[in-house]
Scaffold this motif. Structure first.
Motif, mmCIF file in Angstrom:
data_model
loop_
_atom_site.group_PDB
_atom_site.id
_atom_site.type_symbol
_atom_site.label_atom_id
_atom_site.label_comp_id
_atom_site.label_asym_id
_atom_site.label_seq_id
_atom_site.Cartn_x
_atom_site.Cartn_y
_atom_site.Cartn_z
ATOM 1 N N GLY A 169 10.073 -8.193 3.235
ATOM 2 C CA GLY A 169 10.920 -8.312 4.418
ATOM 3 C C GLY A 169 10.149 -8.649 5.678
ATOM 4 N N VAL A 170 8.833 -8.835 5.567
ATOM 5 C CA VAL A 170 8.026 -9.215 6.732
ATOM 6 C C VAL A 170 8.320 -10.669 7.124
ATOM 7 C CG1 VAL A 170 5.661 -9.499 7.590
ATOM 8 C CG2 VAL A 170 6.250 -7.517 6.189
ATOM 9 N N GLY A 187 4.937 -9.921 2.809
ATOM 10 C CA GLY A 187 4.575 -8.543 3.146
ATOM 11 C C GLY A 187 3.245 -8.155 2.544
ATOM 12 N N PHE A 188 3.240 -7.024 1.835
ATOM 13 C CA PHE A 188 1.993 -6.522 1.278
ATOM 14 C C PHE A 188 2.303 -5.609 0.097
ATOM 15 C CE2 PHE A 188 3.327 -3.980 4.923
ATOM 16 C CZ PHE A 188 3.421 -2.702 4.395
ATOM 17 N N THR A 189 1.267 -5.357 -0.705
ATOM 18 C CA THR A 189 1.387 -4.410 -1.812
ATOM 19 C C THR A 189 0.552 -3.198 -1.490
ATOM 20 O OG1 THR A 189 1.790 -6.166 -3.427
ATOM 21 C CG2 THR A 189 1.027 -4.048 -4.296
ATOM 22 N N ILE A 190 1.136 -2.049 -1.743
ATOM 23 C CA ILE A 190 0.486 -0.777 -1.443
ATOM 24 C C ILE A 190 0.318 0.006 -2.745
ATOM 25 C CG2 ILE A 190 2.718 0.301 -0.896
ATOM 26 C CD1 ILE A 190 1.279 1.948 1.238
ATOM 27 N N GLY A 191 -0.831 0.693 -2.848
ATOM 28 C CA GLY A 191 -1.108 1.480 -4.042
ATOM 29 C C GLY A 191 -0.470 2.858 -3.978
ATOM 30 N N SER A 192 -0.951 3.758 -4.798
ATOM 31 C CA SER A 192 -0.336 5.078 -4.952
ATOM 32 C C SER A 192 -0.863 6.120 -3.971
ATOM 33 C CB SER A 192 -0.566 5.576 -6.382
ATOM 34 O OG SER A 192 -1.965 5.645 -6.655
ATOM 35 N N ASN A 193 -1.686 5.718 -3.006
ATOM 36 C CA ASN A 193 -2.270 6.664 -2.057
ATOM 37 C C ASN A 193 -1.188 7.452 -1.332
ATOM 38 O OD1 ASN A 193 -3.346 7.362 0.814
ATOM 39 N ND2 ASN A 193 -5.166 7.039 -0.437
ATOM 40 N N THR A 194 -1.282 8.786 -1.365
ATOM 41 C CA THR A 194 -0.217 9.630 -0.807
ATOM 42 C C THR A 194 -0.209 9.667 0.720
ATOM 43 O OG1 THR A 194 -1.632 11.577 -1.058
ATOM 44 C CG2 THR A 194 -0.060 11.098 -2.847
ATOM 45 N N TYR A 217 5.789 -14.360 13.933
ATOM 46 C CA TYR A 217 4.395 -13.980 14.146
ATOM 47 C C TYR A 217 4.194 -12.467 14.173
ATOM 48 C CZ TYR A 217 4.355 -18.839 15.580
ATOM 49 O OH TYR A 217 4.507 -20.197 15.608
ATOM 50 N N PHE A 218 5.274 -11.731 14.345
ATOM 51 C CA PHE A 218 5.227 -10.262 14.350
ATOM 52 C C PHE A 218 6.529 -9.733 13.767
ATOM 53 C CE2 PHE A 218 6.585 -6.279 16.278
ATOM 54 C CZ PHE A 218 5.531 -5.459 15.930
ATOM 55 N N ASN A 219 6.417 -8.687 12.964
ATOM 56 C CA ASN A 219 7.624 -8.071 12.437
ATOM 57 C C ASN A 219 7.338 -6.617 12.080
ATOM 58 O OD1 ASN A 219 10.263 -7.815 11.627
ATOM 59 N ND2 ASN A 219 10.099 -9.156 9.840
ATOM 60 N N THR A 220 8.314 -5.766 12.334
ATOM 61 C CA THR A 220 8.263 -4.360 11.949
ATOM 62 C C THR A 220 9.089 -4.181 10.684
ATOM 63 O OG1 THR A 220 8.132 -3.686 14.272
ATOM 64 C CG2 THR A 220 8.778 -2.004 12.679
ATOM 65 N N VAL A 221 8.509 -3.513 9.693
ATOM 66 C CA VAL A 221 9.236 -3.227 8.461
ATOM 67 C C VAL A 221 9.095 -1.740 8.157
ATOM 68 C CG1 VAL A 221 9.338 -3.623 5.964
ATOM 69 C CG2 VAL A 221 9.009 -5.548 7.519
ATOM 70 N N LEU A 222 10.216 -1.083 7.901
ATOM 71 C CA LEU A 222 10.230 0.314 7.492
ATOM 72 C C LEU A 222 10.292 0.377 5.971
ATOM 73 C CD1 LEU A 222 12.875 1.669 10.032
ATOM 74 C CD2 LEU A 222 10.405 1.422 10.342
ATOM 75 N N ALA A 280 6.517 3.372 8.839
ATOM 76 C CA ALA A 280 6.682 2.135 9.607
ATOM 77 C C ALA A 280 5.448 1.273 9.377
ATOM 78 C CB ALA A 280 6.840 2.426 11.094
ATOM 79 N N SER A 281 5.668 -0.029 9.306
ATOM 80 C CA SER A 281 4.549 -0.978 9.269
ATOM 81 C C SER A 281 4.808 -2.037 10.324
ATOM 82 C CB SER A 281 4.412 -1.625 7.884
ATOM 83 O OG SER A 281 5.479 -2.528 7.624
ATOM 84 N N TRP A 282 3.780 -2.280 11.148
ATOM 85 C CA TRP A 282 3.839 -3.327 12.172
ATOM 86 C C TRP A 282 2.901 -4.434 11.713
ATOM 87 C CZ3 TRP A 282 3.187 1.904 13.338
ATOM 88 C CH2 TRP A 282 4.300 2.525 13.932
#
Length: 196
Positions: free
Chosen positions: A18-19, A72-79, A1-6, A89-91
């Motif tokens: 990896g979430v 997990g999730f997909t992230i764009g090119s935002n710097t 239900y919760f996971n931290t991914v670097l 880190a993503s919680w």
């Protein structure tokens, strides 16, 4: 239900895995330099974020979070959250991976709820008066956060664990706790005042 991914930024669109579940709420922070905390959730939709260390209204950036994925999730090119070589880190929290209308309380809401873990994401439109809002948990929450998305405003962090009343602290400041004066939450609703 919760996971931290670097993860380490690439500067181009990429999946963060990896979430081990599809998150409904994810909180990102750059680790190796100063930068904002960004909060995304599936109820508001991809690309929409709030900064938990600031009072800004909600913003939408198409190159930020582009999808919630099965692992997990997909992230764009935002710097800000995917600059090449920066570390992050993503919680991540799991609600229900769906939304539902909740008509319990004075104000209808849209929720994504996980009753097993006791976690709910709630969206509602304020009325300018003290009101109750349904959370869908089926159990009484001890902690909840309210943020105005459409205007600049503080993050009100409410809890009943300090002295039994409904106290609040500002998430974005260092001020001491204050008594909200609101009714305690119940197994079906929480209360907000006119200003929040």
């Amino acid at each position: 239900y919760f996971n931290t991914v670097l993860y380490t930024g690439t500067g181009s669109s990429r999946s963060v895995t990896g979430v081990n579940f599809q998150p409904d709420w994810t909180w990102w922070k750059v680790r190796n330099i100063g930068g904002n905390h960004a909060l995304f959730d599936s109820v508001r939709g991809v690309g929409k974020y709030l900064l938990s260390n600031a009072t800004n209204a909600e913003a939408t950036v198409g190159t930020s979070l582009t999808s919630f994925d099965s692992d997990g999730f997909t992230i764009g090119s935002n710097t800000a959250w995917n600059a090449s070589g920066n570390t992050y880190a993503s919680w991540n929290w799991l609600a229900s991976n769906t939304t539902a209308s909740n008509t319990v309380g004075d104000i209808p809401s849209t929720v994504s709820v996980n009753t097993t873990s006791g976690f709910s994401v709630v969206s509602f439109t304020g009325t300018g008066v003290v009101a109750t809002i349904g959370h869908g948990l089926g159990d009484t929450p001890k902690f909840f956060i309210v943020k105005n998305r459409s205007a600049v405003g503080a993050w009100f962090t409410y809890t009943t664990v300090i002295d039994g009343s409904l106290d609040f602290l500002y998430l974005n400041t260092t001020e001491a706790k204050q008594d909200s004066g609101l009714s305690l939450p119940t197994s079906s609703v929480f209360s907000v005042n006119a200003s929040t």
